[in-house]
Scaffold this active site. Structure first.
Site, PDB file in Angstrom:
ATOM      1  N   ASP A  67     -27.418   7.293   5.815  1.00  0.00           N
ATOM      2  CA  ASP A  67     -28.517   6.998   5.180  1.00  0.00           C
ATOM      3  C   ASP A  67     -29.893   7.391   5.081  1.00  0.00           C
ATOM      4  O   ASP A  67     -31.109   8.246   4.738  1.00  0.00           O
ATOM      5  CB  ASP A  67     -28.592   5.532   4.311  1.00  0.00           C
ATOM      6  CG  ASP A  67     -29.117   5.147   3.378  1.00  0.00           C
ATOM      7  OD1 ASP A  67     -29.836   6.087   2.656  1.00  0.00           O
ATOM      8  OD2 ASP A  67     -29.275   3.718   3.099  1.00  0.00           O
ATOM      9  N   ASP A  81     -28.851   8.653  17.930  1.00  0.00           N
ATOM     10  CA  ASP A  81     -30.298   8.476  18.009  1.00  0.00           C
ATOM     11  C   ASP A  81     -31.143  10.288  18.580  1.00  0.00           C
ATOM     12  O   ASP A  81     -32.379  11.535  17.849  1.00  0.00           O
ATOM     13  CB  ASP A  81     -31.073   8.092  19.359  1.00  0.00           C
ATOM     14  CG  ASP A  81     -29.917   7.683  20.238  1.00  0.00           C
ATOM     15  OD1 ASP A  81     -28.549   8.268  20.460  1.00  0.00           O
ATOM     16  OD2 ASP A  81     -29.921   7.426  21.376  1.00  0.00           O
ATOM     17  N   LYS A  97     -22.460   6.747  17.361  1.00  0.00           N
ATOM     18  CA  LYS A  97     -23.411   6.781  18.812  1.00  0.00           C
ATOM     19  C   LYS A  97     -22.256   5.660  19.632  1.00  0.00           C
ATOM     20  O   LYS A  97     -21.956   4.615  19.741  1.00  0.00           O
ATOM     21  CB  LYS A  97     -23.831   4.989  18.731  1.00  0.00           C
ATOM     22  CG  LYS A  97     -24.817   4.245  19.431  1.00  0.00           C
ATOM     23  CD  LYS A  97     -26.204   5.370  19.538  1.00  0.00           C
ATOM     24  CE  LYS A  97     -27.496   4.436  20.548  1.00  0.00           C
ATOM     25  NZ  LYS A  97     -27.444   5.836  21.450  1.00  0.00           N
ATOM     26  N   ASP A 157     -32.249  10.959   4.807  1.00  0.00           N
ATOM     27  CA  ASP A 157     -33.811  10.251   4.354  1.00  0.00           C
ATOM     28  C   ASP A 157     -35.241  11.901   5.071  1.00  0.00           C
ATOM     29  O   ASP A 157     -35.980  12.951   4.693  1.00  0.00           O
ATOM     30  CB  ASP A 157     -34.709   8.664   4.804  1.00  0.00           C
ATOM     31  CG  ASP A 157     -34.169   8.430   3.413  1.00  0.00           C
ATOM     32  OD1 ASP A 157     -33.657   9.136   2.134  1.00  0.00           O
ATOM     33  OD2 ASP A 157     -35.041   7.356   2.895  1.00  0.00           O
ATOM     34  N   TYR A 206     -23.427  -0.674   6.382  1.00  0.00           N
ATOM     35  CA  TYR A 206     -23.550  -1.235   5.844  1.00  0.00           C
ATOM     36  C   TYR A 206     -22.382  -2.486   5.545  1.00  0.00           C
ATOM     37  O   TYR A 206     -21.815  -2.412   4.345  1.00  0.00           O
ATOM     38  CB  TYR A 206     -23.662  -0.275   4.823  1.00  0.00           C
ATOM     39  CG  TYR A 206     -25.255   0.116   4.551  1.00  0.00           C
ATOM     40  CD1 TYR A 206     -26.772   0.166   5.753  1.00  0.00           C
ATOM     41  CD2 TYR A 206     -25.917   1.478   3.923  1.00  0.00           C
ATOM     42  CE1 TYR A 206     -27.421   0.272   5.813  1.00  0.00           C
ATOM     43  CE2 TYR A 206     -27.134   2.109   4.116  1.00  0.00           C
ATOM     44  CZ  TYR A 206     -27.863   1.526   4.744  1.00  0.00           C
ATOM     45  OH  TYR A 206     -29.217   1.491   4.825  1.00  0.00           O
TER      46      TYR A 206
HETATM   47  P1  ATP Z   1     -34.139   3.061  -0.799  1.00  0.00           P
HETATM   48  O1  ATP Z   1     -34.696   2.218  -0.218  1.00  0.00           O
HETATM   49  O2  ATP Z   1     -34.252   2.783  -2.536  1.00  0.00           O
HETATM   50  O3  ATP Z   1     -33.534   4.254  -0.817  1.00  0.00           O
HETATM   51  P2  ATP Z   1     -36.957   3.891  -0.042  1.00  0.00           P
HETATM   52  O4  ATP Z   1     -37.694   2.636   0.544  1.00  0.00           O
HETATM   53  O5  ATP Z   1     -36.649   4.475   0.723  1.00  0.00           O
HETATM   54  O6  ATP Z   1     -36.287   3.334  -1.198  1.00  0.00           O
HETATM   55  P3  ATP Z   1     -38.548   5.522  -2.052  1.00  0.00           P
HETATM   56  O7  ATP Z   1     -38.417   4.857  -3.036  1.00  0.00           O
HETATM   57  O8  ATP Z   1     -37.197   6.310  -1.265  1.00  0.00           O
HETATM   58  O9  ATP Z   1     -38.251   4.539  -0.646  1.00  0.00           O
HETATM   59  O10 ATP Z   1     -39.936   6.007  -1.498  1.00  0.00           O
HETATM   60  C1  ATP Z   1     -40.248   6.475  -0.065  1.00  0.00           C
HETATM   61  C2  ATP Z   1     -41.070   6.997  -0.511  1.00  0.00           C
HETATM   62  O11 ATP Z   1     -41.464   8.887  -0.429  1.00  0.00           O
HETATM   63  C3  ATP Z   1     -42.439   6.736  -1.172  1.00  0.00           C
HETATM   64  O12 ATP Z   1     -43.942   7.276  -0.637  1.00  0.00           O
HETATM   65  C4  ATP Z   1     -42.112   7.288  -2.652  1.00  0.00           C
HETATM   66  O13 ATP Z   1     -43.233   7.993  -3.363  1.00  0.00           O
HETATM   67  C5  ATP Z   1     -41.654   8.846  -1.756  1.00  0.00           C
HETATM   68  N1  ATP Z   1     -40.724   9.526  -2.826  1.00  0.00           N
HETATM   69  C6  ATP Z   1     -39.876   8.756  -3.441  1.00  0.00           C
HETATM   70  N2  ATP Z   1     -38.819   9.913  -3.899  1.00  0.00           N
HETATM   71  C7  ATP Z   1     -39.846  10.717  -4.392  1.00  0.00           C
HETATM   72  C8  ATP Z   1     -39.856  11.572  -5.332  1.00  0.00           C
HETATM   73  N3  ATP Z   1     -39.522  11.826  -6.499  1.00  0.00           N
HETATM   74  N4  ATP Z   1     -41.367  12.038  -5.936  1.00  0.00           N
HETATM   75  C9  ATP Z   1     -42.713  12.272  -5.003  1.00  0.00           C
HETATM   76  N5  ATP Z   1     -42.330  11.893  -4.240  1.00  0.00           N
HETATM   77  C10 ATP Z   1     -41.371  10.591  -4.340  1.00  0.00           C
END
Ligand code: ATP
Length: 361
Positions: free
Chosen positions: A244, A220, A187, A248, A134
């Protein structure tokens, strides 16, 4: 005489003003039940701070945070900020860099009673937070990204022995307190020098922890292993960007991104921050799952308990965690977990579980 702990509250953008007050409400109830005194200090950050102070991260916010025991940070929607704020380092990156919050600790755990792609996951990702790929935060000045022509963009990745060693120690200590397994993710077959150094340094630190079983995977391949058998992993240590992305994935397969908590810690302070972003698609609709933010708060109380040797702080964390688990097990959850509760309905149910739990002693 018991200490009063001072914690910052930065609501942020998108769903932040919904989930942060929910988390503060639950923490306040849990702290009261555990006999902990907390002073909450609300500070400006994000789009609202651009309006009020002309910047998403006012100097006065940073100065105030330096005097607190820790803080809750809501998500920010920095891509939506007007220029020049849009091109600058975002508020959470700035805070991580400014306070050297080098370890981002992100657990992923399935809840009994909630739907999940992978049942039985109970792992923690320890993500290096101050360098790696990053580029926006790994230079003293500037952002580490360059655009010499309109058609050429370059980014800089950095891995240092010192930063890798300190995050590896956090990960090994954590593994030692859990199931004593640690996985290094890198990696090193392609990014031989940078992620190769990350792997080598982690393996060197491993010599100090002979009781921890260590393995390693390419990033990966690791995505495949997580989807297939997340329950086999305990602690995972990796560089910034891999961590990161992987967290997710881990959060979503163990339930929902809406349940994935985290803290960002240095040796002296910590910031509770949900792993997810500001979810603009559902913001302002009372649909957001506050669990990730509530449990990030619990992690902060746990971290403060260890730092201050105060068992009442650790007990506060346990009260929060139990109330959330009991609420979900009783069939109350938000839409992302397959339920029907709104943010406020879910918060009320968890608050009641805190009181019911306190009643049972
Ligand atoms: P960032 O880059 O800021 O981490 P992102 O692009 O990864 O953001 P998010 O905002 O985390 O995206 O959202 C990804 C998906 O997960 C979206 O569809 C969002 O509605 C869902 N989501 C994220 N947080 C929640 C929550 N607390 N409750 C329900 N749905 C969520």
């Amino acid at each position: 005489m018991s200490t009063t702990y001072r914690l910052g509250v930065l609501e942020g953008d998108g769903i932040g003003p919904e989930i942060v007050p929910s988390a503060v409400e639950i923490a306040t109830a849990a702290a009261r039940a555990a006999g902990v005194s907390v002073d909450w200090v609300t500070l400006p950050l994000g789009a609202a701070a651009i309006e009020s102070h002309g910047t998403p991260l006012p100097e006065e916010t940073k100065e105030a945070l330096a005097g607190l025991d820790g803080w809750y940070l809501g998500p920010h929607d920095s891509v939506g900020y007007p220029e020049p704020h849009n091109s600058a380092l975002n508020p959470s990156g700035s805070l991580r860099k400014h306070f050297q919050l080098f370890a981002n600790i992100r657990p992923a755990k399935s809840f009994p009673g909630a739907k999940a792609v992978c049942d039985g996951a109970d792992l923690v990702i320890v993500r290096e937070n101050t360098e790696g790929f990053y580029a926006d935060r790994n230079t003293f000045a500037g952002t580490g990204e360059f655009m010499p022509t309109p058609d050429t963009a370059i980014m800089m990745g950095i891995v240092t022995r010192a930063a890798t060693e300190r995050v590896a120690r956090v990960a090994f200590e954590l593994a030692r307190s859990r199931r004593k397994k640690l996985t290094i993710v890198h990696k090193a077959n392609v990014l031989k020098l940078t992620t190769g150094l990350f792997r080598t340094v982690c393996q060197e630190v491993a010599q100090e922890y002979p009781d921890v079983v260590v393995d390693d995977f390419h990033i990966d391949a690791m995505t495949v292993h997580l989807v297939r058998r997340a329950q086999d992993f305990d602690v995972i240590v990796t560089e910034n960007m891999f961590g990161d992305i992987l967290s997710d994935l881990a959060g979503e397969i163990s339930g929902s991104l809406g349940t994935a908590p985290s803290i960002n810690a240095s040796a002296t302070t910590a910031m509770a921050q949900a792993s997810h972003g500001s979810a603009p698609d559902i913001a302002g609709r009372n649909l957001a799952n506050p669990v990730a933010m509530i449990l990030s708060g619990a992690m902060l109380f746990e971290w403060l308990g260890a730092r201050h040797g105060d068992a009442a702080l650790t007990a506060t964390a346990a009260v929060i965690q139990r109330a959330v688990a009991d609420t979900i097990a009783a069939g109350v959850s938000t839409r992302d977990l397959g339920g029907t509760a709104s943010t406020t309905e879910f918060t009320t149910a968890v608050s009641k579980a805190v009181h019911d739990g306190a009643g049972q002693g």
